[in-house]
Write a protein that holds these residues in place. Structure first.
Motif, PDB file in Angstrom:
ATOM      1  N   ASN A  15       6.674 -14.056   2.509  1.00 45.20           N
ATOM      2  CA  ASN A  15       5.217 -14.064   2.417  1.00 45.20           C
ATOM      3  C   ASN A  15       4.744 -12.623   2.413  1.00 45.20           C
ATOM      4  O   ASN A  15       5.082 -11.860   3.316  1.00 45.20           O
ATOM      5  CB  ASN A  15       4.599 -14.793   3.613  1.00 45.20           C
ATOM      6  N   ILE A  57       2.460  -9.724   3.192  1.00 45.43           N
ATOM      7  CA  ILE A  57       1.309  -9.426   4.040  1.00 45.43           C
ATOM      8  C   ILE A  57       0.798  -8.038   3.703  1.00 45.43           C
ATOM      9  O   ILE A  57       1.468  -7.236   3.053  1.00 45.43           O
ATOM     10  CB  ILE A  57       1.628  -9.571   5.540  1.00 45.43           C
ATOM     11  N   ASP A  58      -0.415  -7.780   4.140  1.00 44.34           N
ATOM     12  CA  ASP A  58      -1.121  -6.584   3.682  1.00 44.34           C
ATOM     13  C   ASP A  58      -0.828  -5.402   4.599  1.00 44.34           C
ATOM     14  O   ASP A  58      -1.726  -4.867   5.240  1.00 44.34           O
ATOM     15  CB  ASP A  58      -2.620  -6.904   3.627  1.00 44.34           C
ATOM     16  N   ASN A  59       0.419  -4.994   4.657  1.00 43.15           N
ATOM     17  CA  ASN A  59       0.784  -3.926   5.603  1.00 43.15           C
ATOM     18  C   ASN A  59       1.443  -2.731   4.927  1.00 43.15           C
ATOM     19  O   ASN A  59       2.158  -1.962   5.553  1.00 43.15           O
ATOM     20  CB  ASN A  59       1.721  -4.493   6.685  1.00 43.15           C
ATOM     21  N   LYS A 114       0.303 -17.200   5.802  1.00 42.98           N
ATOM     22  CA  LYS A 114       0.624 -16.561   7.068  1.00 42.98           C
ATOM     23  C   LYS A 114       2.114 -16.263   7.087  1.00 42.98           C
ATOM     24  O   LYS A 114       2.924 -17.066   6.627  1.00 42.98           O
ATOM     25  CB  LYS A 114       0.298 -17.501   8.238  1.00 42.98           C
ATOM     26  N   PRO A 115       2.499 -15.126   7.613  1.00 49.19           N
ATOM     27  CA  PRO A 115       3.933 -14.869   7.739  1.00 49.19           C
ATOM     28  C   PRO A 115       4.541 -15.880   8.719  1.00 49.19           C
ATOM     29  O   PRO A 115       3.848 -16.410   9.593  1.00 49.19           O
ATOM     30  CB  PRO A 115       3.993 -13.448   8.293  1.00 49.19           C
TER      31      PRO A 115
END
Lengths: 343, 343, 343, 343
Positions: D84, D86-88, D338-339
């Motif tokens: 997944n 994620i915005d990191n 969601k992770p």
């Protein structure tokens, strides 16, 4: 165990030979399991009563008269490796007794179907004439050479007859994702649907196909049944591919339809074989010719021996034959194919 | 809504034309949804700043200099309908900006693959020479004409390159139940396996196949990489079928291998096109010739327009293009195909 | 045309009914084309000589004594819609006369095969117990719940018996790309290979499969032939799925093998049906139960009527039946299935 | 060759571990070819400049700040094994530099698709409740137990979303010869057609299917997009099977539709995981529950390691990754999954 404890097989495979239809390994297996009495076809009636009485199988299609049949009390099956059923044995009496009559013609399905696809692709892409032009420095490059080219993929394909050959053809075409429609009055529609083809009337096959394959056997009912009217009903520019028996079509009408430019055609079979040196089909543009070469591959003949061994093994164990095609009591007398004189 | 509210497309599809690559319906759709500015490829830099600034797509492969690219702030994609990427635009800068470069070459996969199967079946069954013999009254009937005939069904088939064309070829062959082995160093083995083909080294493809199809693109690394040694490693009597680019093979060595009788061959591409009138391949027995006609079918060209419309629709909605093939940042500069000058 | 010019059909389909096996449309077709005489099975011998003499078909499996058969001179086929052949008519005399005996059991192949795949997937993923745990708040999430989970895709699957049901099962599994091996002594190996499965001995099916499906009919020879030794030879944790007849297995031994944890199992058939309320299989963990529900779907029954109509149509035209399965002279007396008493 | 001549890989696969996603053989291969620096995800920024500067790949999805990215001048690819996105990390800057971001989620396609088919077959045949009834001596035999049973074969199946999972599902269903219709707004219709499914609007999938599979990802646009109206539009008795993300449906509305008897349903995903012990779905008849177990099989995790190795091998040779799925510049920020916190 005495030699004659092996089941006895009478071998009369003319015009084939055991060497043609069995690989070396298969022939060794045949001799290991069976006592083989090789005869000329005409010699059957003259065999010793003991031999006739013990014979479990006949490989071939020798003439059998009723009296001889009566003496063959162990006979379980005639394995016809010529593959065209001729009217030289008392079929009805054999069926009464439960003697199977089977043919090995299924071996030709794959090679004939491959040639059928080859002929169809040749007509669709003009491969023969393009190569000839290239040899003569007249080739047209790229799109200039493709003005009449078309694809089989996604096209409308009609098949007349859906026996072993029609099924093989349909299977080979799987990857082309064509729209395949079939006319076969001997099969219920649901069997065609289960084979992922659409059952349709003959008229639909003719008039709504880009390519029509004829793979039906000749019977007493369909001789010459495709004539001028049939060809006229085809799509302009469509391809007509004849793979089974010339007797099904009016060959003159077929040539006329090609000559007029209405359709293109290819054929592996001809009204007479060999064909007269001056037959007009030899020089007819739009007609692709193959000299009855579709099925006669060595690998096909060799498969016959394997089929014979497999079915004799089943029958040895009290089971019915499953590999060869059984002649049907209802239709055996309707078949009209001439026997072959060459392999 | 003013006319210029439509997204702007610059059209420079040379050597194609919009009429070639769009059906009438598709072209109407193109004009309904987009403002089309048709230009000569060389005219791009001279377009008004407003036009350059508004252009969302380019259909074609016009030269783009860095300064012009800088002025094209709305550009999302170059849709290359010539399909060979040439080095006439600042690809790296385009990739940085997220501008897609896509090609429509996938339209040729089906027609080229069909011709490939046709050539393979022709070589396997000797169809061209058999028809010529028939025209000349020298045909051999039945098995007599099949001494070198063989089946594709169940045979060993090797494919070099597994892009769109290799996949189309593999799909067409589904019904033949062949044993397909593939060499493609640009793909991981698991992707080949998922496509039901076996990944093998080049040597295996060459030495263990009855038919070898070459469908790889020319890159800076594989030019002329199939030469005398490669052909010598092939099975006696095997078929070599060249469908992608002549640059991949040493053409003289290929002719030698055919001339010696070791292999047979067919090719749709040649070292020079058109070919010199006295080129020896024109009269080489065992070599089947096609004048770069494999892909250039009208139905293929027309599919380009559909692909362009589908991908522009996705990009209009903020999605990436999915239908055309994207040029890859890593490999765009390795491709060596000459652009076509004809359709 | 007088009413009795229609071919006459005697209908005795017990335990089925015409309403069960024909859709409304098909039943109208039946009455439109045929004169139908509906009788209780035991009433056949008492029918008027004219009715017996004119009867072309029997739908059902009523007892036929030799004298009655002699009076049925128009009889062409018994269409057994119960589908289990019982020994209540003079089969040998019927075969002599060329009267077909056909069964419509093929309609059950698809629904039974689907249940077979369902049971296999249930055992592979533990679906029933996982849902029960979830109802009770004891479910395990993600990988924690998958310690014994496995895939059918790419797994080793063994099938015992390859009639209509085995083929349907194999076809349903196409997309799973499993390694399917089959034991069927009634079929030659080449037919299995043509169906893309590998023929192997029974021992191999048992010992080298992750899932074993039993879809063979009970014959006089294989009753109880899968016992403790067979189950012990299976892979640890493998699944045994019984879909055809309980008589083929030693049911106690099967339960023991599951109880010990060596294998898991599912069955649609049981030694007695209905089963005693206290039968231990009801509470056996690792055993998934289905109460002979695999085939008895309304859509399956309705297909029987279509098959009957298609084959009667062929026979009306002098052709052999092709849709239903023909009883074989060699094997009709070996079949041991108990007739069903319910639908 | 010094140790550090091997390409450097930073490993931060949380919540996975290298032991989970690599087989022993694959892990040996990883260490043989690469220098592996294993870190906690949060530790990336603190790595020595030399390590950051040499790192060619990251296995995992650690947070990356822009400054750290600037120091990673050799970085070619982030191989996200959590799957997944994620915005990191600064995706846009990475795309500019041509750094690939790829995910290994395709490994879940086969196991999730198999569970999907299992759930569909369970709902079609009522397997769970039939087994429970059998345990409790209340089973219904034969047709009595099949009043609501139906077949998947030949039925109308709708799929929402046609990524890896939708394709796997469609492939598994091949043998069922179902009529498959797909809604996926991210794909052009022609790609769906090439995959032998029919592109249709969402409304058609809902209202004309016997079984609807939801396999789409959640994006910022489709959250909760299937609600009461959607379920009401479904066929009476149809099955709704949720395999991707609970966020796509209004779960209360789904339960209502099942509770009312209008549809049946199965789900592998839930609004909260784990779910409250008193959640009403636990006891809802007509609803089949699976606790997010569809994909989390050990064989699936192990395939991740193979994918990572194959793609790193391609990139080592200057080629783009082909095995893992690349994040798209246009859509990376739209994904909302969601992770996972567990495997």
């Amino acid at each position: 165990m005495p030699e004659n404890a092996k089941p006895l097989v009478i071998s009369a495979p003319e015009p084939r030979t055991l060497a043609l239809i069995f690989t070396d390994d298969a022939r060794r297996e045949l001799h290991r399991k069976y006592e083989i009495v090789e005869i000329e076809p005409e010699a059957l009636a003259g065999l010793a009563p003991d031999v006739l009485g013990r014979a479990r199988y006949i490989i071939g299609q020798p003439p059998i008269d009723p009296a001889t049949l009566d003496r063959m009390q162990s006979l379980r099956c005639v394995l016809n490796v010529e593959t065209n059923l001729i009217d030289n044995m008392p079929y009805e009496r054999m069926f009464e007794r439960g003697i199977h009559v089977v043919t090995t013609g299924a071996v030709f399905a794959a090679p004939v179907a491959e040639l059928g696809v080859a002929l169809a692709l040749n007509l669709a892409r003009g491969i023969v004439d393009a190569d000839l032009d290239f040899r003569n420095g007249r080739e047209l490059w790229g799109g200039d050479g493709n003005t009449s080219a078309r694809l089989l993929s996604g096209s409308d394909i009609g098949i007349i007859g859906f026996g072993d050959l029609g099924r093989a053809l349909s299977r080979l075409l799987t990857g082309f994702r064509a729209n395949i429609r079939v006319f076969d009055p001997w099969l219920p529609p649901s069997i065609l649907r289960e084979n992922a083809v659409e059952p349709v009337p003959l008229e639909t096959v003719l008039s709504e196909s880009d390519t029509v394959f004829v793979v039906a056997s000749v019977t007493s009912e369909n001789e010459g049944f495709l004539g001028a009217k049939a060809f006229a009903s085809m799509r302009k520019g469509a391809a007509f591919i004849l793979l089974s028996r010339a007797g099904i079509v009016d060959f003159e009408a077929l040539m006329d339809a090609v000559r007029s430019g209405h359709i293109v055609a290819a054929s592996d079979v001809f009204p007479e074989e060999p064909l007269a040196p001056d037959h007009p089909v030899r020089s007819l543009p739009g007609f692709l010719r193959s000299a009855h070469r579709a099925g006669a591959l060595d690998v096909a003949f060799k498969e016959m021996g394997d089929m014979v061994l497999e079915d004799m093994d089943l029958m040895d164990r009290g089971l019915p034959p499953m590999r060869c095609k059984r002649a049907e009591r209802e239709t055996v007398s309707r078949m009209r194919s001439k026997p072959v004189s060459r392999n």
